[in-house]
Design an enzyme around this catalytic site. Structure first.
Site, PDB file in Angstrom:
ATOM      1  N   SER A  87       1.040  -1.238  -0.034  1.00  0.00           N
ATOM      2  CA  SER A  87      -0.024  -0.175  -0.085  1.00  0.00           C
ATOM      3  C   SER A  87       0.868   1.388  -0.035  1.00  0.00           C
ATOM      4  O   SER A  87       0.362   2.482  -0.055  1.00  0.00           O
ATOM      5  CB  SER A  87      -0.993  -0.060   1.375  1.00  0.00           C
ATOM      6  OG  SER A  87      -0.263   0.204   2.436  1.00  0.00           O
ATOM      7  N   THR A 206      -1.721   2.604   2.791  1.00  0.00           N
ATOM      8  CA  THR A 206      -1.156   4.004   3.363  1.00  0.00           C
ATOM      9  C   THR A 206      -0.560   4.066   4.679  1.00  0.00           C
ATOM     10  O   THR A 206      -1.253   3.266   5.535  1.00  0.00           O
ATOM     11  CB  THR A 206      -2.493   5.108   3.418  1.00  0.00           C
ATOM     12  OG1 THR A 206      -3.114   4.996   2.040  1.00  0.00           O
ATOM     13  CG2 THR A 206      -1.944   6.489   3.754  1.00  0.00           C
ATOM     14  N   THR A 224       1.547   7.058   0.648  1.00  0.00           N
ATOM     15  CA  THR A 224       0.586   5.778  -0.189  1.00  0.00           C
ATOM     16  C   THR A 224       0.996   5.505  -1.428  1.00  0.00           C
ATOM     17  O   THR A 224       1.519   6.361  -2.288  1.00  0.00           O
ATOM     18  CB  THR A 224      -0.997   6.314   0.129  1.00  0.00           C
ATOM     19  OG1 THR A 224      -1.642   5.361  -0.156  1.00  0.00           O
ATOM     20  CG2 THR A 224      -1.209   7.372  -0.770  1.00  0.00           C
ATOM     21  N   THR A 257      -6.198   7.253   6.823  1.00  0.00           N
ATOM     22  CA  THR A 257      -5.816   6.196   5.836  1.00  0.00           C
ATOM     23  C   THR A 257      -7.274   5.475   5.442  1.00  0.00           C
ATOM     24  O   THR A 257      -8.320   5.938   6.200  1.00  0.00           O
ATOM     25  CB  THR A 257      -5.160   5.152   6.342  1.00  0.00           C
ATOM     26  OG1 THR A 257      -5.815   4.353   7.637  1.00  0.00           O
ATOM     27  CG2 THR A 257      -3.825   5.533   6.872  1.00  0.00           C
ATOM     28  N   GLY A 258      -7.234   4.719   4.453  1.00  0.00           N
ATOM     29  CA  GLY A 258      -8.685   4.268   3.888  1.00  0.00           C
ATOM     30  C   GLY A 258      -9.112   4.682   2.605  1.00  0.00           C
ATOM     31  O   GLY A 258      -8.122   5.516   1.983  1.00  0.00           O
TER      32      GLY A 258
HETATM   33  N1  GLY Z   1      -6.236   6.948   1.618  1.00  0.00           N
HETATM   34  C1  GLY Z   1      -5.169   6.491   0.385  1.00  0.00           C
HETATM   35  C2  GLY Z   1      -5.919   6.851  -0.865  1.00  0.00           C
HETATM   36  O1  GLY Z   1      -7.252   6.551  -0.764  1.00  0.00           O
HETATM   37  O2  GLY Z   1      -5.526   7.071  -1.893  1.00  0.00           O
END
Ligand code: GLY
Length: 356
Positions: A87, A206, A224, A257-258
């Site tokens: 990630s 991330t 990320t 994150t997410g």
């Molecule tokens: N939170 C990382 C992304 O959606 O790129």
């Protein structure tokens, strides 16, 4: 909300808390409950679940006198360098054309400055490039080819970030795409079946890391490879100041994150810091951010059969006073390090069970 989980996380998080924080922020967010900062017993670093080693490194660096933002970048660098974390950085899952595109940003509390890069290809440590943007330009965000040329000018080597393992996942994803593919909703009945798609569709990873040193100075970083198999050029929340990361030296840090699109639409990082400035604990500020995402998620394709968001999003916060917390849509963990060592704790989860 899962009350037991929320309460446990709150109690764990509050254990590191002190009385209050100094705040010279705008009157709209200043709170009478904020008190002058005191020297902390120990630096504190908080990160996403993949940041257990990173928070340990960040605290060690701050104990050695490093500025929090530099300590944060030192911490996330080990995750960017880890080919097994799909990630972030090396080994990150690629865009739909099989190219790894990285996003990152940093924010420095004492100076109030930030730097960021987005859709950066071929550079393993975008967080370090973001530091260069902050320190050597009058800009905040560089993207794509311009960001790459900037990185190369500072001697960052161009490397192949797609590992054999990430390429295999991407090829499996690509092989099952067809005329019936709806892009946003890959057919779950492809050659790899539902389990495969439950694992990979809409996958985001991330690392966010928020750091506060013993003087109460703050710094933060988010880095990320973004959404797996994204449209080339897609940029998520991570490099956007106020979304995947925010830092106000009078208050603390907030990040996420997410699902990046949800965090962008909620302005998650800035919202968390505003909530803390208004008097909320870090945990409660993160819970408020999750609830804001719930409220703002309205379209059917993003809701499960119970009307809940069908994606994960996680928020993290550290107050200037060393208090910390995290919250998520569905149960998860986060990493913290302080004078009690590095450990994983439960986030305060909005919903106790993951969507079906
Ligand atoms: N939170 C990382 C992304 O959606 O790129």
């Amino acid at each position: 909300m899962s009350q037991s989980c929320s309460r446990r996380a709150f109690l764990q998080s509050s254990a590191a808390g002190l009385a209050g924080v100094a705040c010279t922020a705008e009157p709209a967010v200043a709170s009478a409950s904020l008190a002058p900062a005191t020297r902390l017993r120990s630096p504190v670093a908080v990160a996403s679940e993949n940041g257990l080693q990173a928070v340990q490194i960040a605290v060690e660096k701050m104990l050695a006198g490093w500025r929090p933002v530099d300590a944060a970048v030192a911490g996330v660098t080990v995750v960017e360098d880890d080919p097994l974390d799909d990630s972030v950085g090396l080994g990150g899952l690629p865009n739909e054309e099989g190219v790894v595109e990285l996003d990152a940003c940093v924010m420095d509390g004492p100076s109030g400055l930030a730097g960021a890069v987005a859709a950066l290809q071929g550079i393993q440590n975008p967080s370090q490039v973001a530091l260069k943007v902050m320190r050597h330009t009058d800009h905040v965000l560089l993207v794509g080819e311009g960001a790459l040329r900037f990185a190369r000018s500072y001697g960052f080597p161009v490397v192949e970030l797609l590992t054999a393992a990430s390429r295999k996942v991407w090829l499996e994803w690509r092989e099952r795409r067809g005329a019936a593919d709806k892009w946003l909703h890959p057919d779950e009945n492809g050659p790899h079946g539902k389990a495969w798609f439950d694992q990979w569709k809409h996958k985001t990873g991330t690392i966010h890391l928020g750091a506060v040193d013993a003087n109460g100075d703050c710094g933060s970083c988010t880095t990320t490879s973004g959404l797996a198999f994204k449209i080339p050029g897609r940029v998520g929340d991570s490099p956007l100041i106020g979304c995947g990361n925010y830092c106000d030296n009078d208050v603390g840090t907030g990040g996420s994150t997410g699902r990046g699109e949800a965090c962008i639409l909620a302005n998650g990082g800035a919202f968390i810091v505003q909530q803390m400035a208004a008097g909320k604990s870090p945990t409660d500020a993160c819970v408020a951010a999750v609830q804001r995402v719930v409220r703002l998620t309205k379209v059917k394709r993003l809701l499960d059969d119970q009307g809940r968001p069908n994606f994960q999003v996680k928020f993290y916060a550290v107050g200037k006073n060393g208090q910390f917390g995290a919250a998520s849509m569905y149960p998860s963990k986060f990493a913290v390090a302080d004078d009690a060592g590095a450990r994983l704790l439960d986030t305060a989860a909005q919903f106790a069970t993951a969507p079906r």
